[in-house]
Design an enzyme around this catalytic site. Sequence first.
Site, PDB file in Angstrom:
ATOM      1  N   SER A   1      29.457 -21.681 -84.984  1.00  0.00           N
ATOM      2  CA  SER A   1      29.476 -23.133 -85.127  1.00  0.00           C
ATOM      3  C   SER A   1      28.645 -23.805 -84.040  1.00  0.00           C
ATOM      4  O   SER A   1      28.810 -23.526 -82.848  1.00  0.00           O
ATOM      5  CB  SER A   1      30.915 -23.654 -85.066  1.00  0.00           C
ATOM      6  OG  SER A   1      31.628 -23.314 -86.222  1.00  0.00           O
TER       7      SER A   1
ATOM      8  N   HIS B   1      33.947 -30.079 -83.147  1.00  0.00           N
ATOM      9  CA  HIS B   1      35.158 -29.273 -83.016  1.00  0.00           C
ATOM     10  C   HIS B   1      35.029 -28.166 -81.972  1.00  0.00           C
ATOM     11  O   HIS B   1      36.035 -27.597 -81.541  1.00  0.00           O
ATOM     12  CB  HIS B   1      35.579 -28.691 -84.370  1.00  0.00           C
ATOM     13  CG  HIS B   1      34.749 -27.551 -84.851  1.00  0.00           C
ATOM     14  ND1 HIS B   1      33.671 -27.708 -85.699  1.00  0.00           N
ATOM     15  CD2 HIS B   1      34.832 -26.219 -84.614  1.00  0.00           C
ATOM     16  CE1 HIS B   1      33.145 -26.535 -85.966  1.00  0.00           C
ATOM     17  NE2 HIS B   1      33.823 -25.605 -85.325  1.00  0.00           N
TER      18      HIS B   1
ATOM     19  N   ASP C   1      31.219 -34.307 -87.357  1.00  0.00           N
ATOM     20  CA  ASP C   1      31.466 -33.046 -86.643  1.00  0.00           C
ATOM     21  C   ASP C   1      30.278 -32.660 -85.768  1.00  0.00           C
ATOM     22  O   ASP C   1      29.928 -31.489 -85.642  1.00  0.00           O
ATOM     23  CB  ASP C   1      31.801 -31.906 -87.611  1.00  0.00           C
ATOM     24  CG  ASP C   1      32.339 -30.683 -86.881  1.00  0.00           C
ATOM     25  OD1 ASP C   1      33.005 -30.852 -85.844  1.00  0.00           O
ATOM     26  OD2 ASP C   1      32.073 -29.543 -87.325  1.00  0.00           O
TER      27      ASP C   1
END
Length: 388
Positions: free
Chosen positions: A242, A136, A166
């Site tokens: 992230s 993402h 992901d």
Amino acid sequence: MDDYKFNEVKDVKWQSIGSEDGNIKFKKNKRGYRFRNFLKLIIIIVIAAISGAATSAYIINKKYSGKNEYFYKNQLSNNKSTAETPKNAVNKVAEAVGPAVVGINNKGETFWGSTTQSSGSGIIFDPNGYIVTNNHVIEGASKVTVKLSNGKVLEAKLIGADKRSDLAVIKIEANNLPTAKFGDSSQVKVGDLAIAIGNPLGEEFAGTVTSGIVSALNRTMQYEGAVYKVLQTDAAINPGNSGGALCNENGEVIGINSLKLGANVNAEGMGFAIAINEAKGIVNSLMNYGKVKRPALGVLGKSVSSKDGKIQGFYVNEVVQGSGAAAAGVKPTDVIIELDKTKVKSYEDLSEVLDKHKIGDSVKCTIWRNGSNIDVNIILSEMKDSKS
């Protein structure tokens, strides 16, 4: 008057002379005398004070000079020991892993030109410029740039991405880069030290280090139909973290941080990281094939349950031609109720079983058809779609 003789009398306080009124006394002025005496007293006091101070200073210096010398030496010694305090685990991990954690910018094209759509972090795992991050972070980017710990910015190309896990792998043109070592997340225990390194809130706070503990193991989280096995930690993981590293005290990466997984968790001190053992195979597949090859049954459908709750499973809407399910005789309207001796109540149950196998494995499948249970063996084929 001639009969009287006056002789000068010195140092007499009082003098008398005859008169018609009798004896009259005159007081001598003593103001100058008193001032001189007062001045002498002040001088004596000043001299005494100076002498006392000098004497006291000499005595104190003589008595305590050794102690003062010890005190100052001790202070210097303490300052030296503070500067040479042994490094703790967080210090060591930050120094070892920090240079291998990079900032990633996802740039898109707009009417006004190129603009940053999102930012995140990544981990250099190969000295030739290979970096793992979250899917993402780079998804939908027209251009991806990487900022190294030394401040250098390089453009990256996409090697492969996997939306289901992901995870993504990108590459920059550089050599001899610092790398992070992948650990073994199966050895992680609740209460172990957890150290997160990343770029929360963008490049302004690049290389931020937060620490905490591993709060839980093998958490299963679902996001957009995908099932993730993650580690839970109370180390702060914020936007921009992230794709960054979650490390153990030995400086090994035990997880890849993902804020997205905790986006729906409205609680402080709950961060999540994709367990590194889950990520290793995916990273290898992305490196080798540019995608993740997963085993599949070859069916499309949805979860179902009978009104009385006696029949629960995965209802088959469609069977993929040329798949293992088609070869085993599975038909539309069949309900898969068990796979590899595991009860199936949902698609997630199917996925969990399939994740334990590889392409080409044979698994036993129990289906419910027209009121009867039928056992078939299905050879797992490569997944061609987002379902099983």
